[in-house]
Design an enzyme around this catalytic site. Structure first.
Site, PDB file in Angstrom:
ATOM      1  N   PHE A   1      -8.938  -2.090   8.847  1.00 54.55           N
ATOM      2  CA  PHE A   1      -9.587  -1.914   7.544  1.00 54.55           C
ATOM      3  C   PHE A   1      -8.521  -1.820   6.449  1.00 54.55           C
ATOM      4  O   PHE A   1      -7.342  -1.999   6.681  1.00 54.55           O
ATOM      5  CB  PHE A   1     -10.475  -0.658   7.573  1.00 54.55           C
ATOM      6  CG  PHE A   1     -11.886  -0.920   8.063  1.00 54.55           C
ATOM      7  CD1 PHE A   1     -12.198  -2.018   8.845  1.00 54.55           C
ATOM      8  CD2 PHE A   1     -12.916  -0.042   7.723  1.00 54.55           C
ATOM      9  CE1 PHE A   1     -13.509  -2.253   9.283  1.00 54.55           C
ATOM     10  CE2 PHE A   1     -14.221  -0.264   8.152  1.00 54.55           C
ATOM     11  CZ  PHE A   1     -14.518  -1.362   8.927  1.00 54.55           C
ATOM     12  N   SER A   2      -8.990  -1.480   5.243  1.00 51.40           N
ATOM     13  CA  SER A   2      -8.110  -1.549   4.066  1.00 51.40           C
ATOM     14  C   SER A   2      -6.963  -0.546   4.091  1.00 51.40           C
ATOM     15  O   SER A   2      -7.041   0.500   4.730  1.00 51.40           O
ATOM     16  CB  SER A   2      -8.939  -1.340   2.811  1.00 51.40           C
ATOM     17  OG  SER A   2      -9.712  -2.497   2.603  1.00 51.40           O
TER      18      SER A   2
ATOM     19  N   TRP B   1     -14.441 -15.528   5.502  1.00 57.36           N
ATOM     20  CA  TRP B   1     -14.816 -14.327   4.738  1.00 57.36           C
ATOM     21  C   TRP B   1     -13.600 -13.520   4.285  1.00 57.36           C
ATOM     22  O   TRP B   1     -12.694 -13.252   5.065  1.00 57.36           O
ATOM     23  CB  TRP B   1     -15.683 -13.427   5.624  1.00 57.36           C
ATOM     24  CG  TRP B   1     -15.880 -12.072   5.015  1.00 57.36           C
ATOM     25  CD1 TRP B   1     -15.091 -10.959   5.208  1.00 57.36           C
ATOM     26  CD2 TRP B   1     -16.883 -11.686   4.075  1.00 57.36           C
ATOM     27  NE1 TRP B   1     -15.564  -9.912   4.450  1.00 57.36           N
ATOM     28  CE2 TRP B   1     -16.664 -10.326   3.746  1.00 57.36           C
ATOM     29  CE3 TRP B   1     -17.962 -12.359   3.492  1.00 57.36           C
ATOM     30  CZ2 TRP B   1     -17.471  -9.630   2.871  1.00 57.36           C
ATOM     31  CZ3 TRP B   1     -18.772 -11.655   2.604  1.00 57.36           C
ATOM     32  CH2 TRP B   1     -18.528 -10.306   2.307  1.00 57.36           C
TER      33      TRP B   1
ATOM     34  N   TRP C   1     -19.000 -10.848   6.744  1.00 54.06           N
ATOM     35  CA  TRP C   1     -18.129  -9.771   7.220  1.00 54.06           C
ATOM     36  C   TRP C   1     -18.156  -9.726   8.753  1.00 54.06           C
ATOM     37  O   TRP C   1     -19.203  -9.935   9.369  1.00 54.06           O
ATOM     38  CB  TRP C   1     -18.632  -8.436   6.640  1.00 54.06           C
ATOM     39  CG  TRP C   1     -17.681  -7.293   6.787  1.00 54.06           C
ATOM     40  CD1 TRP C   1     -16.754  -6.885   5.881  1.00 54.06           C
ATOM     41  CD2 TRP C   1     -17.568  -6.396   7.891  1.00 54.06           C
ATOM     42  NE1 TRP C   1     -16.074  -5.800   6.351  1.00 54.06           N
ATOM     43  CE2 TRP C   1     -16.548  -5.474   7.587  1.00 54.06           C
ATOM     44  CE3 TRP C   1     -18.213  -6.276   9.129  1.00 54.06           C
ATOM     45  CZ2 TRP C   1     -16.164  -4.434   8.449  1.00 54.06           C
ATOM     46  CZ3 TRP C   1     -17.836  -5.253   9.993  1.00 54.06           C
ATOM     47  CH2 TRP C   1     -16.828  -4.351   9.655  1.00 54.06           C
TER      48      TRP C   1
ATOM     49  N   ASP D   1     -11.753  -6.784   0.432  1.00 52.47           N
ATOM     50  CA  ASP D   1     -10.738  -6.077  -0.370  1.00 52.47           C
ATOM     51  C   ASP D   1      -9.318  -6.646  -0.340  1.00 52.47           C
ATOM     52  O   ASP D   1      -8.829  -7.025   0.721  1.00 52.47           O
ATOM     53  CB  ASP D   1     -10.570  -4.641   0.144  1.00 52.47           C
ATOM     54  CG  ASP D   1     -11.859  -3.929   0.415  1.00 52.47           C
ATOM     55  OD1 ASP D   1     -12.925  -4.482   0.190  1.00 52.47           O
ATOM     56  OD2 ASP D   1     -11.783  -2.783   0.900  1.00 52.47           O
TER      57      ASP D   1
ATOM     58  N   GLN E   1      -8.714  -8.080   3.386  1.00 55.29           N
ATOM     59  CA  GLN E   1      -9.690  -7.924   4.467  1.00 55.29           C
ATOM     60  C   GLN E   1     -10.226  -9.313   4.803  1.00 55.29           C
ATOM     61  O   GLN E   1     -10.734 -10.016   3.916  1.00 55.29           O
ATOM     62  CB  GLN E   1     -10.831  -7.004   4.025  1.00 55.29           C
ATOM     63  CG  GLN E   1     -10.429  -5.551   3.904  1.00 55.29           C
ATOM     64  CD  GLN E   1     -10.239  -4.917   5.272  1.00 55.29           C
ATOM     65  OE1 GLN E   1     -11.180  -4.469   5.896  1.00 55.29           O
ATOM     66  NE2 GLN E   1      -8.998  -4.871   5.749  1.00 55.29           N
TER      67      GLN E   1
ATOM     68  N   GLU F   1     -14.296   4.865  -1.814  1.00 58.41           N
ATOM     69  CA  GLU F   1     -13.480   3.925  -1.051  1.00 58.41           C
ATOM     70  C   GLU F   1     -12.251   3.540  -1.874  1.00 58.41           C
ATOM     71  O   GLU F   1     -12.230   3.692  -3.101  1.00 58.41           O
ATOM     72  CB  GLU F   1     -14.286   2.664  -0.721  1.00 58.41           C
ATOM     73  CG  GLU F   1     -15.513   2.963   0.143  1.00 58.41           C
ATOM     74  CD  GLU F   1     -16.290   1.732   0.600  1.00 58.41           C
ATOM     75  OE1 GLU F   1     -16.651   1.667   1.775  1.00 58.41           O
ATOM     76  OE2 GLU F   1     -16.552   0.830  -0.217  1.00 58.41           O
TER      77      GLU F   1
HETATM   78  C1  FRU Z   1     -14.392  -1.558   0.741  1.00 62.08           C
HETATM   79  C2  FRU Z   1     -14.389  -1.331   2.231  1.00 62.08           C
HETATM   80  C3  FRU Z   1     -13.328  -0.329   2.637  1.00 62.08           C
HETATM   81  C4  FRU Z   1     -13.075  -0.692   4.072  1.00 62.08           C
HETATM   82  C5  FRU Z   1     -13.229  -2.191   4.051  1.00 62.08           C
HETATM   83  C6  FRU Z   1     -13.798  -2.774   5.317  1.00 62.08           C
HETATM   84  O1  FRU Z   1     -15.018  -2.740   0.375  1.00 62.08           O
HETATM   85  O2  FRU Z   1     -15.667  -0.897   2.618  1.00 62.08           O
HETATM   86  O3  FRU Z   1     -13.715   1.009   2.462  1.00 62.08           O
HETATM   87  O4  FRU Z   1     -11.804  -0.292   4.503  1.00 62.08           O
HETATM   88  O5  FRU Z   1     -14.081  -2.503   2.958  1.00 62.08           O
HETATM   89  O6  FRU Z   1     -13.782  -4.152   5.305  1.00 62.08           O
END
Ligand code: FRU
Length: 520
Positions: A112-113, A53, A80, A56, A72, A238
């Site tokens: 996370f991102s 998977w 996910w 971002d 990600q 985001e």
């Molecule tokens: C955007 C998001 C970000 C977060 C990440 C988690 O797609 O939701 O806000 O950091 O994906 O995987």
């Protein structure tokens, strides 16, 4: 409604088991990278992970001849899960080399991102022996915190690399920004602001943006807020990005703020909006009234731009999926791909600023030369062109601004149709019959539109990039863009134009070119 809530509850079990897994994870646990990319639907000139998977793009930074693409990544399934930063590098943003995972979850949470910078002046003190550190700035998401019902489970952390991204060391005093109870506080984009000789961080907080300043990437002060009640608010904000651009053909400079929203996009689900305004070193302001979309398609999300590029070029990559159905798309070994790398340009039409995005010019190195022709189609007539394989091709032409339809189809009668309706200024894409669509109702249930009300002149230029499971449509060098996933189960071989207007339709400079694979 917070998407993580739903998503994460379903994943609690996986998260718990992964916490034990993380400490034992080695790169040898992850599938080797040497196999060819020849699976059904596999993009041939877009980046997709070897397996598992991806969402971002993260940490987009250029350093020492290398374009980094972190992303990600959940290496243990095609859905996910507890987030890592995957990593790939390239010299041209088209041919990628897979790298070991860059960042693993730790006691502060999942990774996370976020973004990455080259700390040339060693403001952080992480540099050694004259090597400027590459510093990653990202969000920690603490599942235990979220589960316990608190709102302070997202904090910001940093890690540095002294070998151009091969290995990272996490800062021992993480997190560098805590959380006093803001439920969605994430996705830091950091850049060097020369006028104030400081680092600026754009961070989103639910329905607005927060800006922070730092001298050393470790201590951060909040300096301003932007956007509550501005722009599209159909979902949580985001993945922000803030940068200065010169308006093409002028001396004028403006600042552009990119914000992704998880739902409420122009065609449903996730989408990316932008604001054009000014930034004085402390505050971003914009008097923009209209909501502006960087891409009208359903599948360009969480996109941000590179830091530290040669000649300060603004280079953008987005995630080519949509949270509405990202977990359901019919690929088996991997899930999802990135958009083509794109160059951004800011242009002004009358009083209106528009952010153009179109493929980086290096894409031409992959395009096989082809013949260009033109044809005139009478009212209610059609023109058919056949090709061996339209699934891995560029289709280009200039069309008169008259009602027409262009469809791609295959021997199973799967059909992808582009429709232009001049009276309503709409360009529409119909993927309802394009191939596999039944995996998700939202995916294949309607026509997707783009409002092209700023098209000037008599005609417009269309460039379409097809890559097995995606179509990217660029009008007038990226003035209007639509990115969509598609899953044809056979190659499209027939292309048919239909003139729906009551006068002759001219299609000029028409060509179909094969695009070389970057993986084979
Ligand atoms: C955007 C998001 C970000 C977060 C990440 C988690 O797609 O939701 O806000 O950091 O994906 O995987």
């Amino acid at each position: 409604m917070n998407r993580y809530h739903t998503l994460h509850i379903a994943l609690i079990f996986m998260v718990l088991s992964s916490c034990t897994q993380n400490s034992k994870t080695k790169d040898s646990d992850i599938a080797p990278f040497e196999k060819p990319y020849d699976e059904q639907y596999r993009p041939q000139y877009h980046f997709s992970p070897f397996s598992a998977w991806m969402n971002d793009p993260n940490g987009l930074v250029y350093n020492d001849g290398v374009y980094h693409l972190f992303y990600q990544y959940y290496p243990y399934a095609t859905v996910w899960g507890p987030m890592h930063w995957g990593h790939a590098t390239s010299n041209d943003m088209l041919h990628w080399q897979h790298k070991p995972i860059a960042l693993y979850p730790d006691e502060n949470g999942l990774i996370f991102s976020g973004s990455a910078v080259v700390d040339k002046n060693n403001t952080s003190g992480f540099g050694k022996d004259g090597i400027a550190p590459l510093v990653a700035i990202y969000t920690y998401h603490l599942m235990e915190g979220e589960k316990s019902g608190s709102n302070d489970f997202q904090t910001q952390g940093i890690a540095y690399s002294l070998d151009n991204g091969e290995t990272f060391t996490k800062y021992e005093e993480n997190p560098v920004i805590g959380n006093e109870g803001i439920r969605d506080l994430r996705d830091p984009k950091v850049f060097w602001h020369d006028d104030t000789k400081s680092w600026i961080m754009a961070l989103v907080a639910g329905d607005h943006l927060k800006l922070y300043r730092s001298k050393n990437l470790k201590q951060w002060d909040i300096i301003s807020d932007f956007g509550e009640d501005q722009g599209a608010q159909g979902g949580v904000w985001e993945c922000p990005d803030l940068f200065e651009m010169q308006v093409e053909g002028t001396d004028e400079k403006k600042w552009v703020l990119i914000i992704s929203i998880g739902s409420g996009g122009p065609n449903g689900g996730s989408a990316t909006q932008y604001f054009v305004g000014d930034f004085d070193g402390t505050t971003f302001t914009s008097n923009q009234e209209k909501i502006k979309w960087l891409d009208w398609g359903t599948d360009n999300y969480a996109g941000v731009t590179y830091n530290n590029t040669p000649d300060n070029e603004r280079l953008f990559i987005g995630w080519m999926s949509n949270w509405q159905y990202a977990l359901k798309t019919p690929t088996k070994k991997w899930r999802s791909a990135m958009t083509l790398p794109r160059t951004l340009q800011l242009k002004k039409y009358g009083d209106e600023y528009m952010l153009h995005n179109s493929p980086v010019s290096k894409i031409d190195t992959l395009i096989q030369p082809s013949e260009t022709k033109g044809f005139t189609i009478e009212p209610n007539e059609s023109q058919k062109v056949t090709a061996q394989n339209l699934n891995q091709a560029k289709i280009a032409f200039t069309a008169t601004k008259k009602d027409f339809k262009m469809s791609l189809s295959n021997k199973k009668d799967e059909r992808l149709t582009l429709i232009y309706d001049d009276a309503s200024d709409l360009l529409m894409l119909d993927r309802t019959q394009s191939g596999a669509t039944s995996f998700n109702y939202e995916f294949g249930n309607k026509l997707h539109h783009m409002v092209t009300d700023q098209l000037k002149g008599e005609d417009f230029k269309v460039e379409i990039y097809m890559d097995w499971s995606s179509i990217e449509i660029f009008i007038n060098d990226g003035q209007y863009v639509m990115t969509q996933q598609i899953f044809p189960t056979e190659v499209y071989t027939d292309l048919v134009f239909e003139n729906l207007s009551d006068s002759n339709l001219d299609i000029r400079e028409f060509s179909i070119s094969t695009i070389k694979s970057v993986w084979q």
